[in-house]
Design an enzyme around this catalytic site. Sequence first.
Site, PDB file in Angstrom:
ATOM      1  CB  THR A   1      36.992  25.140  39.843  1.00  0.00           C
ATOM      2  OG1 THR A   1      35.871  25.629  40.547  1.00  0.00           O
ATOM      3  CG2 THR A   1      38.147  26.108  40.011  1.00  0.00           C
TER       4      THR A   1
ATOM      5  CB  THR B   1      28.730  29.667  42.222  1.00  0.00           C
ATOM      6  OG1 THR B   1      27.725  28.677  42.482  1.00  0.00           O
ATOM      7  CG2 THR B   1      28.881  30.538  43.458  1.00  0.00           C
ATOM      8  N   GLY B   2      29.286  29.071  39.283  1.00  0.00           N
ATOM      9  CA  GLY B   2      29.228  28.216  38.102  1.00  0.00           C
ATOM     10  C   GLY B   2      29.703  28.957  36.868  1.00  0.00           C
TER      11      GLY B   2
ATOM     12  CB  THR C   1      35.450  33.816  41.685  1.00  0.00           C
ATOM     13  OG1 THR C   1      35.746  32.559  41.087  1.00  0.00           O
ATOM     14  CG2 THR C   1      35.503  34.880  40.602  1.00  0.00           C
TER      15      THR C   1
ATOM     16  CB  SER D   1      37.056  28.010  43.207  1.00  0.00           C
ATOM     17  OG  SER D   1      36.316  28.114  44.396  1.00  0.00           O
TER      18      SER D   1
ATOM     19  N   GLY E   1      30.390  31.367  34.468  1.00  0.00           N
ATOM     20  CA  GLY E   1      30.152  32.803  34.465  1.00  0.00           C
ATOM     21  C   GLY E   1      29.634  33.329  33.140  1.00  0.00           C
TER      22      GLY E   1
ATOM     23  NE  ARG F   1      35.911  33.556  32.324  1.00  0.00           N
ATOM     24  CZ  ARG F   1      35.276  33.204  33.436  1.00  0.00           C
ATOM     25  NH1 ARG F   1      35.772  33.496  34.609  1.00  0.00           N
ATOM     26  NH2 ARG F   1      34.144  32.548  33.367  1.00  0.00           N
ATOM     27  CB  VAL F   2      36.275  39.739  33.605  1.00  0.00           C
ATOM     28  CG1 VAL F   2      35.344  40.085  34.756  1.00  0.00           C
ATOM     29  CG2 VAL F   2      37.603  40.463  33.763  1.00  0.00           C
ATOM     30  N   GLY F   3      34.795  36.866  34.574  1.00  0.00           N
ATOM     31  CA  GLY F   3      33.529  36.141  34.628  1.00  0.00           C
ATOM     32  C   GLY F   3      32.408  36.991  35.185  1.00  0.00           C
ATOM     33  CG  ASP F   4      29.328  34.826  37.154  1.00  0.00           C
ATOM     34  OD1 ASP F   4      30.492  34.366  37.185  1.00  0.00           O
ATOM     35  OD2 ASP F   4      28.392  34.333  37.820  1.00  0.00           O
TER      36      ASP F   4
HETATM   37  N1  GLY Z   1      31.467  32.086  38.272  1.00  0.00           N
HETATM   38  C1  GLY Z   1      32.818  32.382  38.257  1.00  0.00           C
HETATM   39  C2  GLY Z   1      33.387  32.553  36.915  1.00  0.00           C
HETATM   40  O1  GLY Z   1      32.876  32.024  35.943  1.00  0.00           O
HETATM   41  O2  GLY Z   1      34.392  33.233  36.812  1.00  0.00           O
END
Ligand code: GLY
Length: 356
Positions: A205, A259-260, A226, A61, A262, A236-239
């Site tokens: 994940t 985490t988790g 991450t 991850s 985003g 795509r970009v997460g948090d």
């Molecule tokens: N928390 C990581 C993501 O969702 O990219």
Amino acid sequence: MFVAAGAACENQAMSQPILVASWNGGPATARAAERHLAGVPLLDAIVEGITLIEDDPDEMSVGYGGLPNEEGEVELDAAVMDGPLHKGGAVAGLRRVRHAARLALEVLRRTDHALLVGEGAARFARQLGFHEENLLTPKARDAWLAWKADLSPRDAWLSPNEQTTGFGGALWAGHHANPTPGGPPPASHAPRPGESGGAPRAPFTFGTVHASGLDVRGDLFSCTSTSGLSYKIPGRVGDSPILGSGLYTDNTVGSAGCTGRGEASMQSCAAFQTVALMEAGRTPTEAATETLRRIAARTREARLLRTGGAPAFNVTVYAVRKDGQTGAASMHEGYQYVVQRGREQRVERCAFVYSA
Ligand code: GLY
């Protein structure tokens, strides 16, 4: 600023660094504490620790060996935040460079910008002499191929139990790298803490590594890194690289990270929210739990809800306050986090909003 009774004054020196991290951050906080006690500034020490996780090919991850996007390309996101400067640096959608956290630190230190993305981030890395390589390990490639095979029964990719080798056995026995034609059936993929679920065969994940820390001078810092959501749409970009979502540090109050899922953290500015709640007097655990309650209360789409109304995903929030108190909470029961005080490390259970 209001800090809960018993909280330390601003800039109170600590005799040892105090860090809080995601369940997979143990090697990172151990290294960070060791290096900081040897005189390295804590943010540099945290990034050095996170680099260990980015280098681990079995951590699927984060960094090298992370699960790729839907086209089989690994794209990394990372950010750092420096409390005393109140400045962040981040990179997103970074390809072919494994040390995303170190590059985020370079954005913070060398530029007037807070976030570089995609080809711009990769070009910045090249200019600084970062090593470029294919980040997709054989294990991650196997996982991606299994995911493709499971996408649809109506496409041209045969699912694993339809595939055959020249020996007549199953070509791909689960998500493990070494297929065992004719061998025992694959173990089902049990999601580990930090993961949000498991597809039947391909590991999946939202996993991430986060660490927030208080240095011996009483200053706060944070880092999140991450490979993001597995098999995401490219771009795509997460948090994780978004200041206020995947991490947030206010040197007068505390630091938090997530985490988790985003998308959930971003839509509720979860790390910022947690620090704001600590500023209003909550303990780190109370603040993290309240942030998750607010995320749950604002989750409206049926596809994201279990029967009974609980969110069908996990987010875990980690926090450390200016006085050295630490805490974490997850949406669902059963998750763990790491607390590092000097050289001593403990794994603790997260508080939770929904019991198992
Ligand atoms: N928390 C990581 C993501 O969702 O990219």
